[in-house]
Write a protein that holds these residues in place. Structure first.
Motif, mmCIF file in Angstrom:
data_model
loop_
_atom_site.group_PDB
_atom_site.id
_atom_site.type_symbol
_atom_site.label_atom_id
_atom_site.label_comp_id
_atom_site.label_asym_id
_atom_site.label_seq_id
_atom_site.Cartn_x
_atom_site.Cartn_y
_atom_site.Cartn_z
ATOM 1 N N LEU B 47 0.832 -1.214 0.000
ATOM 2 C CA LEU B 47 0.000 0.000 0.000
ATOM 3 C C LEU B 47 0.862 1.257 0.000
ATOM 4 C CD1 LEU B 47 -2.977 -0.289 2.553
ATOM 5 C CD2 LEU B 47 -3.090 -0.099 0.074
ATOM 6 N N THR B 48 1.994 1.214 0.735
ATOM 7 C CA THR B 48 2.819 2.414 0.842
ATOM 8 C C THR B 48 3.852 2.487 -0.282
ATOM 9 O OG1 THR B 48 4.341 1.259 2.296
ATOM 10 C CG2 THR B 48 2.599 2.528 3.344
ATOM 11 N N GLY B 49 3.858 1.490 -1.175
ATOM 12 C CA GLY B 49 4.761 1.552 -2.312
ATOM 13 C C GLY B 49 6.159 1.040 -2.013
ATOM 14 N N GLU B 50 6.328 0.423 -0.818
ATOM 15 C CA GLU B 50 7.649 -0.077 -0.452
ATOM 16 C C GLU B 50 7.973 -1.350 -1.226
ATOM 17 O OE1 GLU B 50 8.801 -1.115 3.760
ATOM 18 O OE2 GLU B 50 7.729 0.767 4.012
ATOM 19 N N LEU B 51 6.926 -2.141 -1.520
ATOM 20 C CA LEU B 51 7.123 -3.414 -2.210
ATOM 21 C C LEU B 51 6.573 -3.318 -3.617
ATOM 22 C CD1 LEU B 51 6.093 -6.280 0.233
ATOM 23 C CD2 LEU B 51 8.367 -5.659 -0.544
ATOM 24 N N LYS B 52 7.272 -3.973 -4.531
ATOM 25 C CA LYS B 52 6.753 -4.069 -5.889
ATOM 26 C C LYS B 52 5.485 -4.894 -5.868
ATOM 27 C CE LYS B 52 10.713 -4.019 -8.815
ATOM 28 N NZ LYS B 52 11.661 -5.002 -9.251
ATOM 29 N N HIS B 53 4.465 -4.454 -6.607
ATOM 30 C CA HIS B 53 3.207 -5.195 -6.583
ATOM 31 C C HIS B 53 2.459 -4.954 -7.880
ATOM 32 C CE1 HIS B 53 1.022 -1.395 -5.961
ATOM 33 N NE2 HIS B 53 2.046 -1.061 -5.211
ATOM 34 N N ARG B 54 1.506 -5.849 -8.164
ATOM 35 C CA ARG B 54 0.557 -5.570 -9.236
ATOM 36 C C ARG B 54 -0.686 -4.968 -8.613
ATOM 37 N NH1 ARG B 54 0.072 -10.887 -12.568
ATOM 38 N NH2 ARG B 54 -0.267 -11.418 -10.447
ATOM 39 N N GLY B 55 -1.482 -4.276 -9.418
ATOM 40 C CA GLY B 55 -2.658 -3.613 -8.880
ATOM 41 C C GLY B 55 -2.349 -2.150 -8.624
ATOM 42 N N THR B 56 -3.382 -1.380 -8.307
ATOM 43 C CA THR B 56 -3.219 0.066 -8.170
ATOM 44 C C THR B 56 -3.673 0.538 -6.803
ATOM 45 O OG1 THR B 56 -3.850 0.144 -10.490
ATOM 46 C CG2 THR B 56 -3.623 2.248 -9.372
ATOM 47 N N VAL B 57 -2.964 1.531 -6.268
ATOM 48 C CA VAL B 57 -3.375 2.173 -5.017
ATOM 49 C C VAL B 57 -3.675 3.642 -5.322
ATOM 50 C CG1 VAL B 57 -2.698 2.743 -2.653
ATOM 51 C CG2 VAL B 57 -1.817 0.664 -3.725
ATOM 52 N N TRP B 58 -4.859 4.089 -4.917
ATOM 53 C CA TRP B 58 -5.216 5.496 -5.083
ATOM 54 C C TRP B 58 -5.231 6.182 -3.733
ATOM 55 C CZ3 TRP B 58 -7.694 1.675 -7.887
ATOM 56 C CH2 TRP B 58 -7.618 1.780 -9.290
ATOM 57 N N LEU B 59 -4.604 7.356 -3.663
ATOM 58 C CA LEU B 59 -4.620 8.137 -2.432
ATOM 59 C C LEU B 59 -5.353 9.436 -2.746
ATOM 60 C CD1 LEU B 59 -1.807 8.472 0.092
ATOM 61 C CD2 LEU B 59 -2.801 10.559 -0.746
ATOM 62 N N ASN B 60 -6.425 9.677 -2.064
ATOM 63 C CA ASN B 60 -7.282 10.838 -2.333
ATOM 64 C C ASN B 60 -7.587 10.960 -3.828
ATOM 65 O OD1 ASN B 60 -7.046 11.399 0.385
ATOM 66 N ND2 ASN B 60 -5.391 12.873 0.097
ATOM 67 N N GLY B 61 -7.806 9.834 -4.485
ATOM 68 C CA GLY B 61 -8.221 9.868 -5.886
ATOM 69 C C GLY B 61 -7.087 9.856 -6.891
ATOM 70 N N ARG B 62 -5.821 9.906 -6.417
ATOM 71 C CA ARG B 62 -4.691 9.882 -7.364
ATOM 72 C C ARG B 62 -3.912 8.594 -7.193
ATOM 73 N NH1 ARG B 62 -1.399 15.001 -5.770
ATOM 74 N NH2 ARG B 62 -0.090 14.413 -7.539
ATOM 75 N N ALA B 63 -3.498 8.021 -8.314
ATOM 76 C CA ALA B 63 -2.690 6.795 -8.234
ATOM 77 C C ALA B 63 -1.361 7.136 -7.555
ATOM 78 C CB ALA B 63 -2.451 6.237 -9.626
ATOM 79 N N THR B 64 -1.021 6.423 -6.467
ATOM 80 C CA THR B 64 0.174 6.801 -5.696
ATOM 81 C C THR B 64 1.448 6.651 -6.514
ATOM 82 O OG1 THR B 64 0.157 4.581 -4.785
ATOM 83 C CG2 THR B 64 -0.710 6.319 -3.396
ATOM 84 N N ALA B 65 1.439 5.720 -7.473
ATOM 85 C CA ALA B 65 2.645 5.513 -8.277
ATOM 86 C C ALA B 65 2.998 6.770 -9.070
ATOM 87 C CB ALA B 65 2.446 4.329 -9.215
ATOM 88 N N ASP B 66 1.995 7.651 -9.316
ATOM 89 C CA ASP B 66 2.244 8.857 -10.108
ATOM 90 C C ASP B 66 2.607 10.061 -9.244
ATOM 91 O OD1 ASP B 66 1.515 7.281 -12.213
ATOM 92 O OD2 ASP B 66 -0.554 8.015 -12.285
ATOM 93 N N ILE B 67 2.585 9.906 -7.922
ATOM 94 C CA ILE B 67 2.883 11.046 -7.056
ATOM 95 C C ILE B 67 4.364 11.008 -6.687
ATOM 96 C CG2 ILE B 67 2.238 12.272 -4.937
ATOM 97 C CD1 ILE B 67 -0.396 10.785 -4.944
ATOM 98 N N PRO B 68 5.118 12.102 -6.924
ATOM 99 C CA PRO B 68 6.540 12.116 -6.563
ATOM 100 C C PRO B 68 6.724 11.880 -5.060
ATOM 101 C CG PRO B 68 5.946 14.078 -7.834
ATOM 102 C CD PRO B 68 4.677 13.371 -7.509
ATOM 103 N N VAL B 69 7.815 11.200 -4.683
ATOM 104 C CA VAL B 69 7.989 10.829 -3.266
ATOM 105 C C VAL B 69 7.972 12.046 -2.351
ATOM 106 C CG1 VAL B 69 9.130 8.596 -3.467
ATOM 107 C CG2 VAL B 69 10.493 10.681 -3.571
ATOM 108 N N ALA B 70 8.520 13.168 -2.807
ATOM 109 C CA ALA B 70 8.570 14.340 -1.940
ATOM 110 C C ALA B 70 7.158 14.850 -1.655
ATOM 111 C CB ALA B 70 9.412 15.437 -2.580
ATOM 112 N N GLU B 71 6.281 14.801 -2.658
ATOM 113 C CA GLU B 71 4.912 15.260 -2.450
ATOM 114 C C GLU B 71 4.156 14.263 -1.580
ATOM 115 O OE1 GLU B 71 2.748 15.914 -6.089
ATOM 116 O OE2 GLU B 71 0.916 16.386 -4.966
#
Lengths: 356, 261
Positions: B47-71
């Motif tokens: 969920l926190t992106g620490e592990l490689k995984h299939r599937g998608t996680v959305w945080l407040n409507g945005r895919a977390t994989a697309d959010i830069p780590v600093a943000e």
């Protein structure tokens, strides 16, 4: 959620103290630098020379040669090498999350040595035109590649899932260092260059060969590294909590690691190329500074550069005066000063190397 | 809100999570429970992106994989099960790192309030490396709280991901930490917590997701999930929840007689 009462003391902030220490170290560097220009086998004195220049008198030939072409480049090279090795130690320790990671102990220096010797011995096989274009920097570049390759290899062997196994790191370092030095030894005996046969230079280092040309090759790389260090100090602070935690705190972990490895390889490689392998500076300097002003990498890295320079200039002064007119390899001096500190760290924090 | 769809993780060549769907609302505490090896921590790390995984996680409507780590660091903070530090940073320096990671760089006046939330102001000047496991856990929670100090910023909820936040604490500090986390949720933040102790989970969580063998075995409120059929099946042993009279909150006591064990 009881309210925080106003009489609670403010937590201790070590940052101001660390930056004050930077000022003191800069002053000490100046003093040690002047001392190193003053003392030596010849009795030429920078003070007399300065007074002469002030009064418009010409310097004697001896003064020119001793001060400008021997002591000054030697001082500059000692300062650069000391700063580079001490910061390399601090960065390597931050990267491996362990205060025992020293470029000399974990084999990075040996990798650089192998690269440098390889370039000198096998460089002759390169086409003449190419050799002339790369020139003296070939040795530095090869030392850098050797150090870089060793650091990456060490990291791959010792780190799984962002966790570095310290026993593996130290043992792999021993193996890598032994292998690199064995290969370097073979190359040295293949070479017919008499100068190269002097293995002590590569195993214990010396500032005796300092020239302005060597200072000029090492200065840009070490200066660049010095300027780049603020880019990684925040990331290294985060990595102190673990790579995953650092990522969750917004640190670009992979970028920090790549920069750190390149940095260590560059600084160690250059230091080895111009001065040979000099041990223990990288472990003693950061350790003393952490005791004095805390482990925050932001002041630690520049402070390590300053204290590393001070220590190396002092060690060189000892090396060239204690058995004058002969010289000790400088690595003997740093080992005599540094090895006991290393043992002392082990005694105080046995858990650091144990499996826990 | 946090949504995850089809989270599948392979570890060491073996699939450990099999397409988990999950959702968590801000203003609530969502607990993840399950037997040892059911994949709770693995799921949190996916969920926190620490592990490689299939599937998608959305945080407040945005895919977390697309959010830069600093943000991302300004939107959510993650508490690992335990953190060993290499160097003797002081406790307040550790908390300051959290402030710097979030949106609160330079607000050193928050260091003591953050430590106060976990009952650790007295540790402020101590080297982290000298603390006990429970103390370290509380200090790390203070760091994580400092990272996302305000639960809601510009109407956007911020999230706490906690991996067993109370497992190494004494009862007094367990209670204090649960109160702190509940307060964060009550003020609009979102909390996702991997929990070990079922009674503490019942006390703390608004919703519970039960994992078994890398799949969701049950999902709902404590009253819905903590029932004899669900728990006995998931934990492979007879578990009959009792009820606390006042709030009808389920609780469990070891029920086997000494002879049976």
């Amino acid at each position: 959620m009881t309210a925080v009462t106003s009489d609670l003391a403010v937590p201790r902030d070590r940052r101001a103290g660390a930056w004050r220490l930077t000022g003191w170290l800069a002053l000490a560097l100046l003093a040690v630098g002047l001392a190193s220009l003053t003392w030596g086998a010849s009795d030429a004195s920078p003070w007399v020379a300065l007074a002469k220049l002030w009064q418009g008198e010409a310097l004697t030939a001896v003064e020119k040669v001793v001060l400008l072409n021997i002591r000054l480049p030697r001082l500059a090279m000692s300062a650069l090498v000391g700063a580079g090795l001490a910061m390399s130690g601090a960065i390597l320790q931050g990267l491996f999350r362990n205060p025992l990671a020293d470029p000399g102990i974990v084999g990075v220096t040996s990798g650089g040595t192998l690269g440098a010797i390889g370039a000198i011995v096998l460089g002759g096989l390169l086409p003449l035109a190419l050799r002339e274009t790369v020139g003296t920097s070939l040795v530095s570049v090869a030392a850098f590649v050797g150090a870089w390759f060793t650091t990456i290899l060490l990291y791959r062997v010792a780190t799984r899932d962002g966790q570095t196994s310290v026993p593996t790191m130290l043992l792999a370092g021993i193996a890598l260092a032994a292998l690199a030095m064995a290969m370097a030894g073979i190359l040295v005996y293949m070479a017919d260059d008499a100068q190269l046969r002097d293995l002590t230079f590569w195993s214990m280092g010396s500032m005796a060969g300092a020239t302005w040309a060597k200072v000029a090759t090492s200065l840009p790389i070490l200066a660049l590294a010095l300027l780049a260090s603020p880019l990684i100090s925040h990331g290294l602070n985060g990595i102190a909590l673990g790579e995953a935690a650092a990522m969750h705190m917004g640190v670009e972990v992979q970028k920090t690691k790549t920069l750190a490895v390149l940095w260590v390889a560059g600084a160690t490689g250059v230091a080895v190329a111009v001065a040979g392998a000099i041990g223990f500076v990288g472990i003693v300097v950061p350790h003393l500074l952490r005791l004095a002003s805390g482990p925050d990498h932001t002041p630690l890295l520049p402070n390590a550069a300053l204290l590393g320079a001070i220590l190396m200039i002092s060690a060189d002064m000892i090396a060239r005066t204690i058995v004058a007119p002969a010289e000790l390899p400088i690595g003997i001096v740093t080992a005599v000063l540094g090895a006991p500190v290393f043992l002392w760290i082990l005694l105080r924090r046995r858990g650091l190397v144990g499996m826990e | 809100m946090i949504e995850a769809q089809g989270i599948t993780v392979r570890l060491g060549g073996r699939e450990t999570l099999h397409g988990i769907d999950f959702a968590a609302q801000p203003g609530q505490i969502t607990a993840i429970v399950g037997p040892n090896g059911s994949g709770k921590t693995t799921f949190l790390r996916a969920l926190t992106g620490e592990l490689k995984h299939r599937g998608t996680v959305w945080l407040n409507g945005r895919a977390t994989a697309d959010i830069p780590v600093a943000e991302l660091a300004g939107l959510r903070a993650v508490l690992p099960q335990s953190v060993r530090m290499a160097f003797p940073f002081t406790v307040s320096e550790v908390v300051r790192m959290g402030l710097r990671a979030g949106l609160s760089a330079g607000r050193d006046s928050l260091i003591l309030p953050a430590l106060d939330r976990v009952g650790a102001t007295y540790l402020a000047d101590r080297p982290y490396t000298d603390l006990s496991g429970g103390e370290q856990q509380r200090v790390q929670l203070a760091r994580v709280l400092a990272q996302i100090w305000e639960p809601v910023v510009d109407d956007i909820p911020r999230w706490l991901f906690l991996d067993e936040p109370v497992s190494s604490l004494d009862p007094g500090h367990q209670f204090l930490v649960i109160r702190t986390v509940r307060d964060f949720a009550a003020r609009g933040g979102g909390v996702i917590a991997v929990m070990h102790d079922l009674n503490l989970t019942a006390m703390m969580a608004d919703r519970i997701t039960v994992l078994k063998d890398g799949r969701v075995a049950a999902n709902g409120t404590a009253q819905e999930v903590m029932t004899e059929p669900v728990l006995s099946r998931v934990y492979d042993c007879p578990l009959r929840p009792g009820r606390m009279p006042a709030q009808a909150m389920p609780f469990l006591l070891p029920q086997a007689s000494p002879l049976e064990i």
